[in-house]
Design a protein around this motif. Structure first.
Motif, PDB file in Angstrom:
ATOM      1  N   HIS A  68     -40.429  30.242  -8.247  1.00  0.00           N
ATOM      2  CA  HIS A  68     -40.064  31.537  -8.274  1.00  0.00           C
ATOM      3  C   HIS A  68     -41.079  32.772  -7.510  1.00  0.00           C
ATOM      4  O   HIS A  68     -40.346  33.440  -6.621  1.00  0.00           O
ATOM      5  CB  HIS A  68     -39.593  32.094  -9.562  1.00  0.00           C
ATOM      6  N   GLY A  69     -42.247  32.663  -7.817  1.00  0.00           N
ATOM      7  CA  GLY A  69     -42.870  33.364  -7.241  1.00  0.00           C
ATOM      8  C   GLY A  69     -43.170  33.268  -5.715  1.00  0.00           C
ATOM      9  O   GLY A  69     -43.122  34.211  -5.085  1.00  0.00           O
ATOM     10  N   MET A  70     -43.225  32.312  -5.311  1.00  0.00           N
ATOM     11  CA  MET A  70     -43.272  31.786  -4.019  1.00  0.00           C
ATOM     12  C   MET A  70     -42.210  32.173  -3.020  1.00  0.00           C
ATOM     13  O   MET A  70     -42.042  32.714  -2.041  1.00  0.00           O
ATOM     14  CB  MET A  70     -43.773  30.266  -3.593  1.00  0.00           C
ATOM     15  N   ARG A  71     -40.891  32.126  -3.872  1.00  0.00           N
ATOM     16  CA  ARG A  71     -39.531  32.421  -3.302  1.00  0.00           C
ATOM     17  C   ARG A  71     -39.962  34.009  -3.061  1.00  0.00           C
ATOM     18  O   ARG A  71     -39.135  34.583  -2.023  1.00  0.00           O
ATOM     19  CB  ARG A  71     -38.465  31.975  -4.074  1.00  0.00           C
ATOM     20  N   ALA A  72     -40.266  34.733  -3.995  1.00  0.00           N
ATOM     21  CA  ALA A  72     -40.438  36.297  -3.891  1.00  0.00           C
ATOM     22  C   ALA A  72     -41.359  36.691  -2.916  1.00  0.00           C
ATOM     23  O   ALA A  72     -40.933  37.492  -2.347  1.00  0.00           O
ATOM     24  CB  ALA A  72     -41.122  36.860  -5.178  1.00  0.00           C
ATOM     25  N   VAL A  73     -42.471  35.768  -2.404  1.00  0.00           N
ATOM     26  CA  VAL A  73     -43.188  36.072  -1.279  1.00  0.00           C
ATOM     27  C   VAL A  73     -42.255  35.918  -0.017  1.00  0.00           C
ATOM     28  O   VAL A  73     -42.330  36.593   0.932  1.00  0.00           O
ATOM     29  CB  VAL A  73     -44.386  35.274  -1.480  1.00  0.00           C
ATOM     30  N   ALA A 128     -33.174  37.744  -4.141  1.00  0.00           N
ATOM     31  CA  ALA A 128     -33.538  37.985  -5.233  1.00  0.00           C
ATOM     32  C   ALA A 128     -32.253  37.988  -6.209  1.00  0.00           C
ATOM     33  O   ALA A 128     -32.323  37.737  -7.530  1.00  0.00           O
ATOM     34  CB  ALA A 128     -34.161  39.284  -5.665  1.00  0.00           C
ATOM     35  N   ALA A 129     -30.975  38.244  -5.879  1.00  0.00           N
ATOM     36  CA  ALA A 129     -29.973  38.198  -6.360  1.00  0.00           C
ATOM     37  C   ALA A 129     -29.365  36.925  -6.805  1.00  0.00           C
ATOM     38  O   ALA A 129     -28.791  36.949  -7.768  1.00  0.00           O
ATOM     39  CB  ALA A 129     -28.754  38.906  -5.729  1.00  0.00           C
ATOM     40  N   LEU A 130     -30.016  35.847  -6.166  1.00  0.00           N
ATOM     41  CA  LEU A 130     -29.623  34.649  -6.566  1.00  0.00           C
ATOM     42  C   LEU A 130     -30.643  33.909  -7.745  1.00  0.00           C
ATOM     43  O   LEU A 130     -30.248  33.053  -8.418  1.00  0.00           O
ATOM     44  CB  LEU A 130     -29.999  33.589  -5.296  1.00  0.00           C
ATOM     45  N   GLU A 131     -31.718  34.889  -8.038  1.00  0.00           N
ATOM     46  CA  GLU A 131     -32.631  34.438  -9.170  1.00  0.00           C
ATOM     47  C   GLU A 131     -31.756  35.018 -10.318  1.00  0.00           C
ATOM     48  O   GLU A 131     -31.010  35.675 -10.466  1.00  0.00           O
ATOM     49  CB  GLU A 131     -33.904  35.064  -9.001  1.00  0.00           C
ATOM     50  N   ALA A 132     -32.368  34.314 -11.709  1.00  0.00           N
ATOM     51  CA  ALA A 132     -31.740  34.855 -12.993  1.00  0.00           C
ATOM     52  C   ALA A 132     -32.332  36.140 -12.980  1.00  0.00           C
ATOM     53  O   ALA A 132     -33.361  36.637 -12.880  1.00  0.00           O
ATOM     54  CB  ALA A 132     -32.472  33.669 -13.927  1.00  0.00           C
ATOM     55  N   GLY A 133     -31.577  36.860 -13.687  1.00  0.00           N
ATOM     56  CA  GLY A 133     -31.667  38.312 -14.069  1.00  0.00           C
ATOM     57  C   GLY A 133     -31.424  39.104 -12.636  1.00  0.00           C
ATOM     58  O   GLY A 133     -31.492  40.229 -12.530  1.00  0.00           O
ATOM     59  N   GLY A 134     -31.181  38.453 -11.347  1.00  0.00           N
ATOM     60  CA  GLY A 134     -30.847  39.215 -10.125  1.00  0.00           C
ATOM     61  C   GLY A 134     -32.126  39.841  -9.633  1.00  0.00           C
ATOM     62  O   GLY A 134     -32.101  40.786  -8.680  1.00  0.00           O
ATOM     63  N   TRP A 152     -36.801  39.707  -8.552  1.00  0.00           N
ATOM     64  CA  TRP A 152     -37.999  38.899  -8.633  1.00  0.00           C
ATOM     65  C   TRP A 152     -38.706  39.245  -9.808  1.00  0.00           C
ATOM     66  O   TRP A 152     -39.185  40.191  -9.753  1.00  0.00           O
ATOM     67  CB  TRP A 152     -38.802  39.148  -7.372  1.00  0.00           C
ATOM     68  N   ASN A 153     -39.005  38.405 -10.627  1.00  0.00           N
ATOM     69  CA  ASN A 153     -39.606  38.496 -11.805  1.00  0.00           C
ATOM     70  C   ASN A 153     -40.934  38.235 -12.019  1.00  0.00           C
ATOM     71  O   ASN A 153     -41.427  37.094 -12.413  1.00  0.00           O
ATOM     72  CB  ASN A 153     -38.710  38.008 -13.128  1.00  0.00           C
ATOM     73  N   LEU A 154     -41.894  38.765 -11.072  1.00  0.00           N
ATOM     74  CA  LEU A 154     -43.220  38.617 -11.139  1.00  0.00           C
ATOM     75  C   LEU A 154     -44.026  38.425 -12.382  1.00  0.00           C
ATOM     76  O   LEU A 154     -44.626  37.803 -12.614  1.00  0.00           O
ATOM     77  CB  LEU A 154     -43.923  39.333  -9.964  1.00  0.00           C
ATOM     78  N   ALA A 170     -46.277  35.669 -14.147  1.00  0.00           N
ATOM     79  CA  ALA A 170     -47.733  35.892 -14.765  1.00  0.00           C
ATOM     80  C   ALA A 170     -47.673  35.349 -16.253  1.00  0.00           C
ATOM     81  O   ALA A 170     -48.672  34.673 -16.614  1.00  0.00           O
ATOM     82  CB  ALA A 170     -48.292  37.100 -14.670  1.00  0.00           C
ATOM     83  N   ILE A 171     -46.928  35.755 -17.065  1.00  0.00           N
ATOM     84  CA  ILE A 171     -46.739  35.656 -18.373  1.00  0.00           C
ATOM     85  C   ILE A 171     -46.521  34.124 -18.902  1.00  0.00           C
ATOM     86  O   ILE A 171     -47.340  33.681 -19.539  1.00  0.00           O
ATOM     87  CB  ILE A 171     -45.764  36.468 -19.048  1.00  0.00           C
ATOM     88  N   VAL A 172     -45.483  33.379 -17.918  1.00  0.00           N
ATOM     89  CA  VAL A 172     -45.470  32.047 -18.344  1.00  0.00           C
ATOM     90  C   VAL A 172     -46.577  31.400 -17.908  1.00  0.00           C
ATOM     91  O   VAL A 172     -46.971  30.284 -18.712  1.00  0.00           O
ATOM     92  CB  VAL A 172     -44.157  31.644 -17.797  1.00  0.00           C
TER      93      VAL A 172
END
Length: 165
Positions: free
Chosen positions: A114-119, A126-132, A134-136, A140-142
């Motif tokens: 997910h982080g690499m897709r954000a880059v 980003a609309a295709l991600e869960a929550g629509g 980029w959850n950077l 970091a948390i997970v």
């Protein structure tokens, strides 16, 4: 402690070289557009370093799982391949069934992807991600949780010499 620092350093150098070669080949041979702003490259570096540290520590922690060096490949590779397929590495994550996405989101690889897709993907993706989005912070948390869990696992399981012979 020196062993762990050396192992993580070795993996980090290898990962940086591999990433540089892949990015260069993608740009030169395939014309893949690369990020143009420093913030995206900083995100890339952060995700790469966090991913390398997390995966290296988890790898050391899991080193007690195989009974011998010969069986290590047969034990670890299936785990890695399954996680890659359900984490959006080979298949578009949004195309996976929601229940499989939920399982993948428990593990750090889905978050690193997910982080690499954000880059590397345009913001419209980003609309295709869960929550629509980029959850950077989620990345970091997970990954931070898995890094701490890996440190605990390593402390509990790592032995220089196997006790079972």
């Amino acid at each position: 402690m020196s062993y762990f620092i050396g192992k993580i350093g070795q993996v980090l150098v290898t990962a940086v070289l591999q990433a540089a070669l892949l990015i260069a080949a993608a740009a030169v041979a395939f014309g893949v557009p690369l990020p143009s702003d420093a913030e995206a490259w900083a995100t890339f570096a952060g995700v790469l370093v966090l991913g390398v540290a997390t995966c290296a520590i988890l790898g050391i922690g899991l080193s007690a799982l195989p009974r011998s060096g010969k069986s290590a490949t047969a034990v670890i590779i299936p785990i890695v391949l399954i996680l890659q397929f359900i984490s959006g590495v080979y298949i578009q994550f949004s195309l996976l069934p929601e229940w499989l996405q939920q399982i993948a989101n428990v593990f750090p690889l889905a978050w690193l992807a997910h982080g690499m897709r954000a880059v590397f993907l345009p913001d419209a993706y980003a609309a295709l991600e869960a929550g629509g989005e980029w959850n950077l912070p989620g990345v970091a948390i997970v990954c931070g949780i898995w890094l701490v869990a890996g440190l605990v696992l390593t402390r509990v399981t790592f032995r220089w010499i196997r006790k079972d012979g």
